[in-house]
Write a protein that holds these residues in place. Sequence first.
Motif, mmCIF file in Angstrom:
data_model
loop_
_atom_site.group_PDB
_atom_site.id
_atom_site.type_symbol
_atom_site.label_atom_id
_atom_site.label_comp_id
_atom_site.label_asym_id
_atom_site.label_seq_id
_atom_site.Cartn_x
_atom_site.Cartn_y
_atom_site.Cartn_z
ATOM 1 N N SER A 87 -5.206 4.298 -6.578
ATOM 2 C CA SER A 87 -4.743 5.375 -7.438
ATOM 3 C C SER A 87 -3.217 5.395 -7.561
ATOM 4 O O SER A 87 -2.671 5.505 -8.660
ATOM 5 C CB SER A 87 -5.241 6.713 -6.890
ATOM 6 O OG SER A 87 -4.616 7.772 -7.548
ATOM 7 N N PRO A 90 -12.596 -0.237 -6.674
ATOM 8 C CA PRO A 90 -12.880 0.807 -7.669
ATOM 9 C C PRO A 90 -13.101 2.139 -6.965
ATOM 10 O O PRO A 90 -13.453 2.162 -5.792
ATOM 11 C CB PRO A 90 -14.184 0.325 -8.309
ATOM 12 C CG PRO A 90 -14.817 -0.545 -7.294
ATOM 13 C CD PRO A 90 -13.691 -1.193 -6.551
ATOM 14 N N ASN A 104 -13.360 5.405 -14.025
ATOM 15 C CA ASN A 104 -12.411 4.516 -13.373
ATOM 16 C C ASN A 104 -11.313 4.095 -14.340
ATOM 17 O O ASN A 104 -10.144 4.069 -13.991
ATOM 18 C CB ASN A 104 -13.128 3.271 -12.839
ATOM 19 C CG ASN A 104 -13.444 3.387 -11.364
ATOM 20 O OD1 ASN A 104 -12.580 3.179 -10.522
ATOM 21 N ND2 ASN A 104 -14.671 3.768 -11.051
ATOM 22 N N TYR A 136 -9.116 7.077 -15.514
ATOM 23 C CA TYR A 136 -8.388 7.792 -14.450
ATOM 24 C C TYR A 136 -6.874 7.763 -14.672
ATOM 25 O O TYR A 136 -6.222 8.805 -14.710
ATOM 26 C CB TYR A 136 -8.742 7.189 -13.090
ATOM 27 C CG TYR A 136 -7.982 7.820 -11.953
ATOM 28 C CD1 TYR A 136 -8.425 8.996 -11.379
ATOM 29 C CD2 TYR A 136 -6.812 7.236 -11.450
ATOM 30 C CE1 TYR A 136 -7.728 9.594 -10.351
ATOM 31 C CE2 TYR A 136 -6.106 7.829 -10.422
ATOM 32 C CZ TYR A 136 -6.569 9.004 -9.876
ATOM 33 O OH TYR A 136 -5.874 9.589 -8.855
ATOM 34 N N CYS A 141 -11.079 -3.437 -11.932
ATOM 35 C CA CYS A 141 -9.786 -3.017 -11.388
ATOM 36 C C CYS A 141 -8.648 -3.530 -12.261
ATOM 37 O O CYS A 141 -7.632 -2.859 -12.440
ATOM 38 C CB CYS A 141 -9.616 -3.502 -9.953
ATOM 39 S SG CYS A 141 -10.710 -2.633 -8.826
ATOM 40 N N ARG A 185 -8.650 -1.350 -15.284
ATOM 41 C CA ARG A 185 -8.104 -0.055 -14.908
ATOM 42 C C ARG A 185 -6.575 -0.099 -14.925
ATOM 43 O O ARG A 185 -5.907 0.834 -15.354
ATOM 44 C CB ARG A 185 -8.619 0.265 -13.508
ATOM 45 C CG ARG A 185 -8.304 1.616 -12.983
ATOM 46 C CD ARG A 185 -8.992 1.827 -11.659
ATOM 47 N NE ARG A 185 -8.336 1.077 -10.585
ATOM 48 C CZ ARG A 185 -8.734 1.109 -9.305
ATOM 49 N NH1 ARG A 185 -9.811 1.803 -8.974
ATOM 50 N NH2 ARG A 185 -8.095 0.433 -8.386
#
Lengths: 652, 253
Positions: free
Chosen positions: A539, B98, B106, B109, B159, B162
């Motif tokens: 994140s 993830p 995902n 986000y 990923c 993402r």
Amino acid sequence: MENEHVVNDTPAVSAELFSGRSSYLKERFIRSVWFMTAVFGVLTVFFILAFLVIDGIPIFATVSPVEFLFGTTWNPTGAIPAYGTLPLWIGTVLVTIGAMVIAAPLGIACAIVIAELASPRLKAVFKPATELLAGIPSVVYGFFGLIVLTDFIRVNFDIPTGETWLAGSVLLGIMALPTIISVSEDAISAVPKEYREGSLALGTTRWQTISQVIVPSALSGITAALILGIGRAVGETMAVLMVTGNAAIIPDPIYNVLSPIRTLTGTLGIEMGETAIGSAHYHALFGVALLLLLITLAVNLSATVILGHIHAKQTGSGKGPGRLSALLARYQQNLKIAAVAFILLLVAFFVSPLVALVFALIGAALWYIPSHIQPRHQQNIAFSLLYVAIAVVLAALAIILGYIVINGLPAINWEFLTTAPRALGREGGIFPAIIGTLYLVTGAIAIALPIGVGAAIYLIEYTRENILTKLIRTGVDLLNGTPSIVFGLFGFSFLVLYLNLGISLIAGQITLALMVLPTVIRTTEEALRSVPTSFREGSLALGATQWQTISRVVIPPAIPGIITGAILSIGRAAGETAPIMFTAVVFSSRYLPSSLSDPVMALPYHLYILATNVPGAETNQYGTALVLITMVVGIYLVAIAVRTHYQKSIRW
Amino acid sequence: MDTSAVIETQGVNLWYGDNQALTNVTISFPEKTITSLIGPSGCGKSTLLRCLNRMNDLIPSCRIEGGISYHGTDLYGPAIDPVHLRKQVGMVFQRPNPFPKSIYDNITYGPRMHGIRDRKTLEQIVEESLRKAALWDEVKDRLSASAMGLSGGQQQRLCIARTLAVNPDVILMDEPCSALDPIATAKIESLMEELKSQYTVIIVTHSMQQAARVSDYTGFMYMGELIETGETAKIFENPEKELTNNYITGRFG
Ligand SMILES: Nc1ncnc2c1ncn2[C@@H]1O[C@H](COP(=O)(O)OP(=O)(O)O)[C@@H](O)[C@H]1O
Ligand SMILES: [Mg+2]
């Protein structure tokens, strides 16, 4: 807007990079909120200590500290008041020793069975069952002890009353079991699998592996478990108070387990409600509370230190085996012999030389025989004994629950659940008590949950380990080890008197909230810790802020753990008597509280009074006990179910 | 120095506590190229990479010295907010990580965290990024399924998608294929070729073949030092340093 920035345009890039200041302020703000919640725990400990000291110190104007600690008479209401606490703390020590004699072998045996022997299916029964023991409110233990255990002791030992040291120790032993079992089991399960395989690969039996490799490796964890069990026993109020007879005498002879006895906690529970505020007696009781708090603090700190060492060892940050354990290992044999000789001498001196001789012979036989039976048979014997131990524990659980359910069911009907008590609770129902308990618990969790979760978030997500976090964690540990009756006294002194809240719902809610705060913090910490770091990195690497990361990525998977902690706290708060006894409850009230400053009825307190002060209320006693136990155990079962459900479904 | 460099480091030293992990590392990463960092394990490749988006800030014991600039701005200077920097300099980790959310969530986000709320835009971003990551066809029918149910290779491409969804400028990849099988590896390698047209890619790999196949420039690291850097072909065919030669010919590592 995303596509606007131009890679090569240096000023634009810096401008965008620079534009994070307002979110930066927001992050700082959120961080400081969590910081304040975390500091709250430390402050509470400090406050509790301060108020006990402030209210306890004045007693030393009446008696000297030496007299207070070592005076042999405790009689604050006599013509010539005496404030010697010696019989009280000796009582606490003796009851605790008795409890540990029972709980230590049983608890360790159960932990071994659960961690090493039981099949997964048996484990799925044993573990929740032993945890249920922790769910039974202490006043229910006391009630059971008063009705069944003391009677059993009276009849079997042919003495006038069964309210004895022995009864207290048996009850406390059972109550200390869940702590001992779960912490020991954790320690045993944490022994690396390689040790087990390494030993078995040498052709040893499972029992040899368990007794020679696994248990020794888990020894410090087991020690910590025993110390925590001791802390639990020292701090318990209601159960001891109801079964030990409460005579402030030192047993004569000192090992006479059939003598009545009185503990520090019992003294507080009995006398606090009946003393004039500001009198010497009042201050003496705060002195007693201070003494009690210091004992439990010492006990719990030593457990924390030991567990900390283990943690350091497991994470590789330790400095190898501690010097103490190395020394112990080196002189193990000599130490054992010395300890045995010492005990035998004590027995010979206090009881009789003959008994000591018998003990010595039995000991020698036990020493000699095992090495002369085949390992396989040894294993059979050992495993049978272990299973016997867990059977005993499960039987105790079944008897207590069964007894209360069977006797309580006839009392349960619609009227009992929905009307107010009449005739001092002999007739009528317990509706106001049920509602009062619900109010108390709801308020307590509403206060404890945000503070506790915030503190845990701060401790896990925001700080690097430093002196401050250590201080905060120690504060939480100390709070966790503080006896519930001490919370009660603190609530009385600080909330009821100092803040002038009076005996009220809100004072009870705050007191209970402080008591469950450590549980909330710890379970939340654990839940947050179990979220993999890679989620956080993923994140943050996307440019999310820390709070975005915590709130969107870290907390959601931690929710089940947090909920479990909250439910456990609710259960604990619902069953406690000591903290609300002087802060929130009245025995009889026809009406429901109309505001936060009204006093309330509560189930545990209602049961306590019915069982000790109201003759002829048998049916309603059992009924109240059953409702209380159903509520609390029901809450615990939900917690256990939530945990198992999510343990199965976690997939990372 | 190369004028088109996106990131440059100048004499970077880095310590974890008392352990020096990087010694005097000076390297520049030209725009819209793939640079690979190779070297035996423990030589500091990941450490160097994590300096470039300041992920090392998260490690308490980590201390860094020397200059790193991003488009000429001091990366560790007061003008840079690490949060915003990480949006520009994305990262793909060694093990696919993830979130335990749906595939759709995902991808969205990052954009959502940066304030994009509009559904249409988000849907567009999802499709675009998944297409770029060559995952669209495999998952377009189950966008609301949990990302945890994808295979390792798919998770890694997720990923990457993402990371692309926040429209970064630089993409850091730390051994992105080491947890994957050869087929998944091949897919990701061909993907990198595509990415190069829009992004500056820096990849850490322990596979020399991979470095040789995908990258334009290569840096060879050894025990915390950058031994040699240059065009990939040159490093692999005609290295200047003896140490580099030994490594690429498989004499150690
Ligand atoms: N978080 C950390 N704390 C302390 N030392 C670390 C940490 N991460 C890496 N190191 C040390 O730094 C050195 C370089 O590690 P790393 O950059 O991960 O190497 P590589 O990615 O090339 O295998 C190693 O010696 C490693 O032990
Ligand atoms: Mg690495």
